[in-house]
Write an enzyme that holds these catalytic residues in place. Structure first.
Site, PDB file in Angstrom:
ATOM      1  NE  ARG A  27      77.931 108.851 -17.538  1.00  0.00           N
ATOM      2  CZ  ARG A  27      76.617 108.736 -18.090  1.00  0.00           C
ATOM      3  NH1 ARG A  27      75.671 109.752 -17.657  1.00  0.00           N
ATOM      4  NH2 ARG A  27      76.320 107.983 -19.139  1.00  0.00           N
ATOM      5  CB  SER A  79      83.833 106.403 -20.619  1.00  0.00           C
ATOM      6  OG  SER A  79      82.944 105.575 -21.805  1.00  0.00           O
ATOM      7  CD  GLU A 117      81.994 108.638 -17.073  1.00  0.00           C
ATOM      8  OE1 GLU A 117      81.868 108.990 -18.609  1.00  0.00           O
ATOM      9  OE2 GLU A 117      81.314 107.500 -16.701  1.00  0.00           O
TER      10      GLU A 117
HETATM   11  C1  LIG Z   1      83.628  98.019 -17.803  1.00  0.00           C
HETATM   12  C2  LIG Z   1      83.315  99.179 -17.571  1.00  0.00           C
HETATM   13  C3  LIG Z   1      81.973  99.896 -17.899  1.00  0.00           C
HETATM   14  C4  LIG Z   1      81.281 100.962 -17.529  1.00  0.00           C
HETATM   15  N1  LIG Z   1      80.302 101.300 -17.992  1.00  0.00           N
HETATM   16  C5  LIG Z   1      79.628 102.600 -17.747  1.00  0.00           C
HETATM   17  C6  LIG Z   1      78.584 102.915 -18.419  1.00  0.00           C
HETATM   18  O1  LIG Z   1      78.259 102.686 -19.401  1.00  0.00           O
HETATM   19  N2  LIG Z   1      77.940 103.945 -17.981  1.00  0.00           N
HETATM   20  C7  LIG Z   1      78.302 104.595 -16.905  1.00  0.00           C
HETATM   21  O2  LIG Z   1      77.818 105.608 -16.416  1.00  0.00           O
HETATM   22  N3  LIG Z   1      79.495 104.174 -16.279  1.00  0.00           N
HETATM   23  C8  LIG Z   1      80.069 103.187 -16.546  1.00  0.00           C
HETATM   24  N4  LIG Z   1      81.159 102.624 -15.924  1.00  0.00           N
HETATM   25  C9  LIG Z   1      81.540 103.544 -14.813  1.00  0.00           C
HETATM   26  C10 LIG Z   1      81.225 103.227 -13.501  1.00  0.00           C
HETATM   27  O3  LIG Z   1      80.815 101.557 -13.469  1.00  0.00           O
HETATM   28  C11 LIG Z   1      80.150 103.957 -13.026  1.00  0.00           C
HETATM   29  O4  LIG Z   1      80.357 105.335 -12.642  1.00  0.00           O
HETATM   30  C12 LIG Z   1      79.407 103.419 -11.647  1.00  0.00           C
HETATM   31  O5  LIG Z   1      78.110 103.868 -11.388  1.00  0.00           O
HETATM   32  C13 LIG Z   1      80.593 103.509 -10.189  1.00  0.00           C
HETATM   33  O6  LIG Z   1      79.960 102.747  -9.420  1.00  0.00           O
HETATM   34  P1  LIG Z   1      80.804 102.269  -8.135  1.00  0.00           P
HETATM   35  O7  LIG Z   1      80.056 101.715  -7.141  1.00  0.00           O
HETATM   36  O8  LIG Z   1      82.002 101.429  -8.821  1.00  0.00           O
HETATM   37  O9  LIG Z   1      81.524 103.723  -7.535  1.00  0.00           O
HETATM   38  P2  LIG Z   1      82.963 103.896  -7.217  1.00  0.00           P
HETATM   39  O10 LIG Z   1      83.847 103.792  -8.288  1.00  0.00           O
HETATM   40  O11 LIG Z   1      83.330 103.189  -6.082  1.00  0.00           O
HETATM   41  O12 LIG Z   1      82.907 105.648  -6.441  1.00  0.00           O
HETATM   42  C14 LIG Z   1      82.574 106.729  -7.514  1.00  0.00           C
HETATM   43  C15 LIG Z   1      82.163 107.966  -6.818  1.00  0.00           C
HETATM   44  O13 LIG Z   1      81.121 107.702  -5.983  1.00  0.00           O
HETATM   45  C16 LIG Z   1      81.330 108.054  -4.729  1.00  0.00           C
HETATM   46  N5  LIG Z   1      80.720 106.976  -3.783  1.00  0.00           N
HETATM   47  C17 LIG Z   1      80.406 105.617  -4.218  1.00  0.00           C
HETATM   48  N6  LIG Z   1      79.430 105.049  -3.456  1.00  0.00           N
HETATM   49  C18 LIG Z   1      79.085 106.174  -2.770  1.00  0.00           C
HETATM   50  C19 LIG Z   1      78.073 106.067  -1.532  1.00  0.00           C
HETATM   51  N7  LIG Z   1      77.325 105.100  -1.269  1.00  0.00           N
HETATM   52  N8  LIG Z   1      77.849 107.365  -0.991  1.00  0.00           N
HETATM   53  C20 LIG Z   1      78.386 108.312  -1.348  1.00  0.00           C
HETATM   54  N9  LIG Z   1      79.312 108.412  -2.420  1.00  0.00           N
HETATM   55  C21 LIG Z   1      79.716 107.271  -2.747  1.00  0.00           C
HETATM   56  C22 LIG Z   1      83.069 107.516  -4.654  1.00  0.00           C
HETATM   57  O14 LIG Z   1      83.495 108.077  -3.380  1.00  0.00           O
HETATM   58  C23 LIG Z   1      83.282 108.096  -5.832  1.00  0.00           C
HETATM   59  O15 LIG Z   1      83.676 109.661  -5.706  1.00  0.00           O
HETATM   60  C24 LIG Z   1      82.054 101.485 -16.390  1.00  0.00           C
HETATM   61  C25 LIG Z   1      83.010 101.028 -15.658  1.00  0.00           C
HETATM   62  C26 LIG Z   1      83.652  99.923 -16.072  1.00  0.00           C
HETATM   63  C27 LIG Z   1      84.840  99.372 -15.710  1.00  0.00           C
END
Ligand SMILES: Cc1cc2nc3c(=O)[nH]c(=O)nc-3n(C[C@H](O)[C@H](O)[C@H](O)COP(=O)(O)OP(=O)(O)OC[C@H]3O[C@@H](n4cnc5c(N)ncnc54)[C@H](O)[C@@H]3O)c2cc1C
Length: 302
Positions: free
Chosen positions: A175, A225, A295
Protein backbone atom coordinates in the site's frame (compact mmCIF):
# COMPACT_ATOMS: atom_id res chain seq x y z
CA UNK A 1 -7.61 32.47 -4.32
CA UNK A 2 -7.31 35.54 -6.48
CA UNK A 3 -10.02 35.93 -9.12
CA UNK A 4 -7.31 36.56 -11.73
CA UNK A 5 -5.83 33.07 -11.15
CA UNK A 6 -9.25 31.43 -11.27
CA UNK A 7 -9.86 33.16 -14.62
CA UNK A 8 -6.52 31.93 -15.96
CA UNK A 9 -7.37 28.37 -14.91
CA UNK A 10 -10.80 28.66 -16.45
CA UNK A 11 -9.26 29.72 -19.73
CA UNK A 12 -7.14 26.58 -19.73
CA UNK A 13 -9.73 23.96 -18.71
CA UNK A 14 -12.94 25.60 -19.95
CA UNK A 15 -15.86 27.02 -18.00
CA UNK A 16 -17.56 23.61 -17.83
CA UNK A 17 -14.60 22.04 -16.01
CA UNK A 18 -14.05 24.41 -13.09
CA UNK A 19 -16.01 24.95 -9.86
CA UNK A 20 -15.29 27.28 -6.95
CA UNK A 21 -16.07 26.15 -3.41
CA UNK A 22 -16.92 22.62 -4.53
CA UNK A 23 -17.83 20.31 -1.58
CA UNK A 24 -15.40 17.40 -1.56
CA UNK A 25 -18.09 15.26 0.06
CA UNK A 26 -19.36 14.86 -3.51
CA UNK A 27 -16.05 13.39 -4.64
CA UNK A 28 -15.06 10.99 -1.86
CA UNK A 29 -16.55 7.57 -1.16
CA UNK A 30 -16.78 8.42 2.57
CA UNK A 31 -19.02 11.31 1.45
CA UNK A 32 -17.37 13.77 3.81
CA UNK A 33 -15.06 16.73 3.27
CA UNK A 34 -15.40 20.50 3.02
CA UNK A 35 -15.07 22.71 -0.03
CA UNK A 36 -12.06 22.92 -2.32
CA UNK A 37 -11.22 26.53 -3.23
CA UNK A 38 -11.13 25.41 -6.85
CA UNK A 39 -12.01 21.98 -8.23
CA UNK A 40 -11.25 21.15 -11.85
CA UNK A 41 -11.87 18.20 -14.16
CA UNK A 42 -9.28 18.85 -16.88
CA UNK A 43 -8.74 17.04 -20.15
CA UNK A 44 -5.38 15.34 -20.49
CA UNK A 45 -4.02 17.94 -22.93
CA UNK A 46 -4.62 20.68 -20.33
CA UNK A 47 -2.73 19.08 -17.46
CA UNK A 48 0.71 20.53 -18.20
CA UNK A 49 -0.63 24.08 -18.51
CA UNK A 50 -2.60 23.68 -15.24
CA UNK A 51 0.47 22.49 -13.33
CA UNK A 52 2.69 25.19 -14.81
CA UNK A 53 0.17 27.91 -13.95
CA UNK A 54 -0.20 26.67 -10.35
CA UNK A 55 3.59 26.67 -10.01
CA UNK A 56 3.92 30.16 -11.47
CA UNK A 57 1.20 31.60 -9.21
CA UNK A 58 2.37 29.54 -6.20
CA UNK A 59 -1.01 27.88 -5.71
CA UNK A 60 -1.01 24.44 -4.02
CA UNK A 61 -2.54 21.66 -6.14
CA UNK A 62 -3.62 18.08 -5.46
CA UNK A 63 -4.47 15.29 -7.84
CA UNK A 64 -7.25 12.87 -6.96
CA UNK A 65 -8.79 9.83 -8.58
CA UNK A 66 -12.12 8.49 -7.35
CA UNK A 67 -11.60 9.68 -3.76
CA UNK A 68 -11.97 6.11 -2.46
CA UNK A 69 -8.98 6.25 -0.13
CA UNK A 70 -9.25 9.86 1.00
CA UNK A 71 -10.35 11.60 4.17
CA UNK A 72 -10.80 15.28 3.32
CA UNK A 73 -11.05 17.65 6.29
CA UNK A 74 -14.31 19.50 7.07
CA UNK A 75 -12.62 22.86 6.44
CA UNK A 76 -11.82 21.79 2.89
CA UNK A 77 -8.80 22.29 0.67
CA UNK A 78 -6.89 25.52 0.04
CA UNK A 79 -5.76 25.46 -3.55
CA UNK A 80 -6.73 23.49 -6.64
CA UNK A 81 -8.04 19.92 -6.72
CA UNK A 82 -7.39 18.18 -10.05
CA UNK A 83 -9.90 15.35 -10.49
CA UNK A 84 -8.60 12.83 -13.03
CA UNK A 85 -11.63 10.56 -13.01
CA UNK A 86 -13.85 12.58 -15.33
CA UNK A 87 -11.88 13.11 -18.54
CA UNK A 88 -8.48 11.41 -18.31
CA UNK A 89 -9.83 7.93 -18.85
CA UNK A 90 -8.79 6.68 -22.31
CA UNK A 91 -8.32 2.92 -22.50
CA UNK A 92 -6.74 0.76 -25.20
CA UNK A 93 -5.52 -2.82 -25.50
CA UNK A 94 -2.82 -4.00 -27.83
CA UNK A 95 -1.74 -7.64 -27.51
CA UNK A 96 -1.05 -8.22 -23.83
CA UNK A 97 -0.54 -4.51 -23.09
CA UNK A 98 -3.22 -2.23 -21.63
CA UNK A 99 -2.79 1.55 -21.75
CA UNK A 100 -5.13 3.48 -19.46
CA UNK A 101 -5.62 7.16 -18.64
CA UNK A 102 -4.92 7.55 -14.91
CA UNK A 103 -8.57 8.39 -14.25
CA UNK A 104 -10.00 5.19 -15.76
CA UNK A 105 -11.90 3.16 -13.16
CA UNK A 106 -10.35 -0.18 -12.23
CA UNK A 107 -13.65 -1.97 -12.84
CA UNK A 108 -13.65 -0.68 -16.44
CA UNK A 109 -10.01 -1.61 -16.99
CA UNK A 110 -10.58 -5.09 -15.52
CA UNK A 111 -13.63 -5.62 -17.73
CA UNK A 112 -11.82 -4.59 -20.88
CA UNK A 113 -8.90 -6.85 -19.95
CA UNK A 114 -11.33 -9.74 -19.44
CA UNK A 115 -12.96 -9.04 -22.83
CA UNK A 116 -9.50 -9.44 -24.34
CA UNK A 117 -8.67 -12.65 -22.46
CA UNK A 118 -6.10 -10.84 -20.33
CA UNK A 119 -5.54 -12.11 -16.81
CA UNK A 120 -3.92 -10.34 -13.83
CA UNK A 121 -6.43 -7.67 -12.85
CA UNK A 122 -9.25 -9.85 -11.53
CA UNK A 123 -8.30 -8.92 -7.94
CA UNK A 124 -9.02 -5.24 -8.67
CA UNK A 125 -12.37 -5.44 -10.42
CA UNK A 126 -14.24 -4.67 -7.17
CA UNK A 127 -11.90 -1.91 -5.93
CA UNK A 128 -13.73 1.39 -6.48
CA UNK A 129 -10.67 3.46 -7.46
CA UNK A 130 -8.99 4.73 -10.59
CA UNK A 131 -5.99 2.98 -12.08
CA UNK A 132 -3.80 6.02 -11.26
CA UNK A 133 -4.88 6.02 -7.61
CA UNK A 134 -4.33 2.26 -7.53
CA UNK A 135 -0.70 2.65 -8.63
CA UNK A 136 -0.08 5.38 -6.02
CA UNK A 137 -1.45 3.06 -3.32
CA UNK A 138 -0.17 -0.16 -4.90
CA UNK A 139 -3.73 -1.36 -4.36
CA UNK A 140 -4.15 -5.06 -3.82
CA UNK A 141 -6.55 -7.77 -2.72
CA UNK A 142 -6.97 -11.54 -2.71
CA UNK A 143 -3.27 -12.21 -3.35
CA UNK A 144 -2.84 -9.71 -6.21
CA UNK A 145 -1.44 -6.18 -6.30
CA UNK A 146 -0.80 -3.53 -8.93
CA UNK A 147 2.94 -4.20 -8.69
CA UNK A 148 2.38 -7.54 -10.46
CA UNK A 149 1.16 -5.91 -13.67
CA UNK A 150 2.36 -2.29 -13.88
CA UNK A 151 5.04 -1.85 -16.52
CA UNK A 152 5.48 1.93 -16.39
CA UNK A 153 3.64 5.20 -15.83
CA UNK A 154 3.65 8.51 -17.64
CA UNK A 155 3.81 11.32 -15.15
CA UNK A 156 4.20 15.05 -14.83
CA UNK A 157 6.66 16.24 -12.24
CA UNK A 158 5.85 19.23 -10.03
CA UNK A 159 7.27 21.59 -12.68
CA UNK A 160 5.01 20.14 -15.35
CA UNK A 161 7.73 18.16 -17.20
CA UNK A 162 6.59 14.89 -18.80
CA UNK A 163 8.47 11.76 -17.75
CA UNK A 164 8.08 8.01 -18.14
CA UNK A 165 8.89 6.07 -14.97
CA UNK A 166 9.46 2.31 -15.04
CA UNK A 167 7.67 0.19 -12.43
CA UNK A 168 11.00 -0.79 -10.84
CA UNK A 169 11.59 2.87 -9.99
CA UNK A 170 8.21 3.39 -8.27
CA UNK A 171 9.14 1.57 -5.04
CA UNK A 172 5.82 -0.27 -5.03
CA UNK A 173 5.40 -1.90 -1.62
CA UNK A 174 2.52 -2.84 0.66
CA UNK A 175 0.00 0.00 0.00
CA UNK A 176 2.81 2.39 -0.79
CA UNK A 177 4.90 3.90 -3.58
CA UNK A 178 7.37 6.76 -3.91
CA UNK A 179 4.90 8.75 -6.06
CA UNK A 180 3.64 11.18 -3.37
CA UNK A 181 7.18 11.75 -2.08
CA UNK A 182 8.50 12.49 -5.57
CA UNK A 183 5.48 14.68 -6.29
CA UNK A 184 4.65 12.79 -9.50
CA UNK A 185 1.23 13.28 -11.07
CA UNK A 186 0.25 10.18 -13.03
CA UNK A 187 -1.32 10.79 -16.46
CA UNK A 188 -1.23 7.29 -17.90
CA UNK A 189 -0.59 3.75 -16.71
CA UNK A 190 0.84 0.96 -18.87
CA UNK A 191 0.04 -2.58 -17.75
CA UNK A 192 1.60 -5.81 -18.99
CA UNK A 193 -0.78 -8.70 -18.58
CA UNK A 194 -0.90 -12.35 -19.61
CA UNK A 195 -3.31 -14.22 -21.86
CA UNK A 196 -5.68 -16.49 -20.02
CA UNK A 197 -9.01 -18.20 -20.32
CA UNK A 198 -11.98 -15.82 -20.68
CA UNK A 199 -14.37 -17.95 -18.68
CA UNK A 200 -11.91 -18.49 -15.83
CA UNK A 201 -11.18 -14.75 -15.69
CA UNK A 202 -14.90 -13.85 -15.54
CA UNK A 203 -15.56 -16.54 -12.97
CA UNK A 204 -12.79 -15.27 -10.71
CA UNK A 205 -14.05 -11.67 -11.01
CA UNK A 206 -17.60 -12.73 -10.12
CA UNK A 207 -16.40 -14.86 -7.23
CA UNK A 208 -14.33 -12.01 -5.73
CA UNK A 209 -17.27 -9.60 -6.08
CA UNK A 210 -19.48 -12.08 -4.24
CA UNK A 211 -16.91 -12.33 -1.45
CA UNK A 212 -16.74 -8.54 -1.14
CA UNK A 213 -20.50 -8.16 -0.96
CA UNK A 214 -20.67 -10.88 1.67
CA UNK A 215 -17.82 -9.70 3.92
CA UNK A 216 -17.62 -5.93 3.45
CA UNK A 217 -20.11 -3.25 4.54
CA UNK A 218 -20.72 -2.11 0.97
CA UNK A 219 -24.12 -0.67 2.00
CA UNK A 220 -22.45 2.27 3.83
CA UNK A 221 -19.99 4.91 2.58
CA UNK A 222 -16.40 4.04 3.50
CA UNK A 223 -12.85 4.16 2.17
CA UNK A 224 -12.30 0.41 2.35
CA UNK A 225 -9.84 -0.84 4.96
CA UNK A 226 -9.03 2.13 7.18
CA UNK A 227 -5.75 0.70 8.47
CA UNK A 228 -2.85 -1.19 6.98
CA UNK A 229 -2.34 -4.77 8.04
CA UNK A 230 0.15 -4.83 10.91
CA UNK A 231 2.86 -7.45 10.49
CA UNK A 232 1.60 -10.92 11.36
CA UNK A 233 -1.86 -9.61 12.32
CA UNK A 234 -5.15 -8.44 10.82
CA UNK A 235 -6.32 -4.93 11.74
CA UNK A 236 -10.01 -5.93 11.67
CA UNK A 237 -9.45 -8.88 14.00
CA UNK A 238 -7.51 -6.79 16.52
CA UNK A 239 -10.20 -4.09 16.46
CA UNK A 240 -12.90 -6.68 17.04
CA UNK A 241 -10.95 -8.29 19.87
CA UNK A 242 -10.53 -4.83 21.42
CA UNK A 243 -14.33 -4.75 21.72
CA UNK A 244 -14.75 -1.92 19.25
CA UNK A 245 -17.23 -3.44 16.77
CA UNK A 246 -20.04 -0.94 16.28
CA UNK A 247 -18.27 1.79 18.28
CA UNK A 248 -19.67 5.19 17.27
CA UNK A 249 -18.30 8.71 17.35
CA UNK A 250 -20.85 11.12 15.93
CA UNK A 251 -21.88 9.60 12.59
CA UNK A 252 -18.75 7.47 12.21
CA UNK A 253 -18.87 3.82 13.18
CA UNK A 254 -16.55 0.83 13.30
CA UNK A 255 -18.43 -1.53 10.99
CA UNK A 256 -19.98 -4.48 12.75
CA UNK A 257 -19.75 -6.52 9.57
CA UNK A 258 -16.00 -5.91 9.10
CA UNK A 259 -14.15 -4.09 11.89
CA UNK A 260 -11.38 -3.03 9.50
CA UNK A 261 -13.82 -0.57 7.94
CA UNK A 262 -14.99 2.72 9.43
CA UNK A 263 -18.31 3.62 7.86
CA UNK A 264 -20.36 6.79 7.58
CA UNK A 265 -23.77 6.05 9.10
CA UNK A 266 -25.29 9.06 7.35
CA UNK A 267 -24.21 12.29 8.97
CA UNK A 268 -20.55 11.73 9.79
CA UNK A 269 -18.07 14.59 9.56
CA UNK A 270 -14.40 14.19 8.77
CA UNK A 271 -13.74 15.16 12.39
CA UNK A 272 -15.90 12.22 13.57
CA UNK A 273 -14.02 9.80 11.34
CA UNK A 274 -10.64 11.14 12.36
CA UNK A 275 -11.56 11.00 16.04
CA UNK A 276 -12.69 7.39 15.62
CA UNK A 277 -9.47 6.48 13.78
CA UNK A 278 -7.46 7.93 16.66
CA UNK A 279 -9.61 6.22 19.29
CA UNK A 280 -9.23 2.83 17.58
CA UNK A 281 -5.46 3.33 17.30
CA UNK A 282 -5.19 4.25 20.99
CA UNK A 283 -7.29 1.26 22.16
CA UNK A 284 -5.45 -1.29 20.01
CA UNK A 285 -2.13 0.12 21.16
CA UNK A 286 -3.25 0.06 24.81
CA UNK A 287 -4.66 -3.47 24.71
CA UNK A 288 -2.25 -5.25 22.36
CA UNK A 289 0.78 -2.94 21.99
CA UNK A 290 0.21 -2.94 18.23
CA UNK A 291 0.42 0.31 16.26
CA UNK A 292 -2.20 0.62 13.55
CA UNK A 293 -1.11 2.78 10.65
CA UNK A 294 -3.87 4.37 8.56
CA UNK A 295 -4.06 3.16 4.97
CA UNK A 296 -6.32 6.11 4.06
CA UNK A 297 -4.77 9.43 3.06
CA UNK A 298 -5.65 12.70 4.84
CA UNK A 299 -6.11 15.79 2.74
CA UNK A 300 -7.01 19.42 3.49
CA UNK A 301 -7.83 21.23 6.72
CA UNK A 302 -9.52 19.53 9.67
C1 LIG B 1 -15.58 -0.34 -0.58
C2 LIG B 1 -14.09 -0.16 -0.79
C3 LIG B 1 -13.28 -1.27 -0.98
C4 LIG B 1 -11.90 -1.12 -1.16
N1 LIG B 1 -11.15 -2.23 -1.33
C5 LIG B 1 -9.82 -2.11 -1.51
C6 LIG B 1 -8.99 -3.28 -1.71
O1 LIG B 1 -9.47 -4.40 -1.73
N2 LIG B 1 -7.65 -3.08 -1.87
C7 LIG B 1 -7.08 -1.85 -1.87
O2 LIG B 1 -5.85 -1.75 -2.04
N3 LIG B 1 -7.83 -0.73 -1.69
C8 LIG B 1 -9.17 -0.83 -1.53
N4 LIG B 1 -9.93 0.29 -1.34
C9 LIG B 1 -9.27 1.61 -1.27
C10 LIG B 1 -9.18 2.37 -2.60
O3 LIG B 1 -10.24 2.02 -3.48
C11 LIG B 1 -7.84 2.15 -3.29
O4 LIG B 1 -6.76 2.60 -2.49
C12 LIG B 1 -7.76 2.85 -4.65
O5 LIG B 1 -6.62 2.42 -5.33
C13 LIG B 1 -7.73 4.38 -4.54
O6 LIG B 1 -7.93 4.91 -5.84
P1 LIG B 1 -8.61 6.33 -6.06
O7 LIG B 1 -8.58 6.61 -7.52
O8 LIG B 1 -9.93 6.39 -5.42
O9 LIG B 1 -7.56 7.27 -5.32
P2 LIG B 1 -7.88 8.53 -4.38
O10 LIG B 1 -8.53 8.07 -3.14
O11 LIG B 1 -8.54 9.60 -5.17
O12 LIG B 1 -6.38 8.98 -4.05
C14 LIG B 1 -5.52 8.16 -3.27
C15 LIG B 1 -4.14 8.81 -3.23
O13 LIG B 1 -3.56 8.79 -4.52
C16 LIG B 1 -3.32 10.12 -5.02
N5 LIG B 1 -3.66 10.08 -6.46
C17 LIG B 1 -4.81 9.64 -7.02
N6 LIG B 1 -4.71 9.70 -8.36
C18 LIG B 1 -3.49 10.19 -8.64
C19 LIG B 1 -2.79 10.47 -9.86
N7 LIG B 1 -3.33 10.26 -11.06
N8 LIG B 1 -1.52 10.95 -9.77
C20 LIG B 1 -0.93 11.17 -8.57
N9 LIG B 1 -1.54 10.94 -7.38
C21 LIG B 1 -2.80 10.44 -7.44
C22 LIG B 1 -4.19 11.02 -4.17
O14 LIG B 1 -3.65 12.32 -4.08
C23 LIG B 1 -4.18 10.29 -2.83
O15 LIG B 1 -3.00 10.56 -2.11
C24 LIG B 1 -11.32 0.17 -1.16
C25 LIG B 1 -12.14 1.30 -1.00
C26 LIG B 1 -13.51 1.15 -0.81
C27 LIG B 1 -14.38 2.38 -0.67
Amino acid sequence: MEQRVVEELRQIVGIENLWRGEPMSRHTTWKVGGAADVYITPREEHLTAVVQLCRKREIPFYMIGNGSNLLVGDKGIRGVVIDMSKHVDHLTVSGHRVVAGAGALLSRVANLAADNRLTGLEFASGIPGTVGGAVVMNAGAYGGEMKDIVRSVKVLDREGNELTVEADDLQLGYRTSCIPEKGYLIREVILDMRFGNSEAIRERMNELRRQRAEKQPVEFPSAGSTFKRPEGEYAGKLIMEAGLAGHLIGGAQVSEKHCGFIVNRGAATAADIRALIEYVQAEVERQFSVTLEPEVRFLGEF
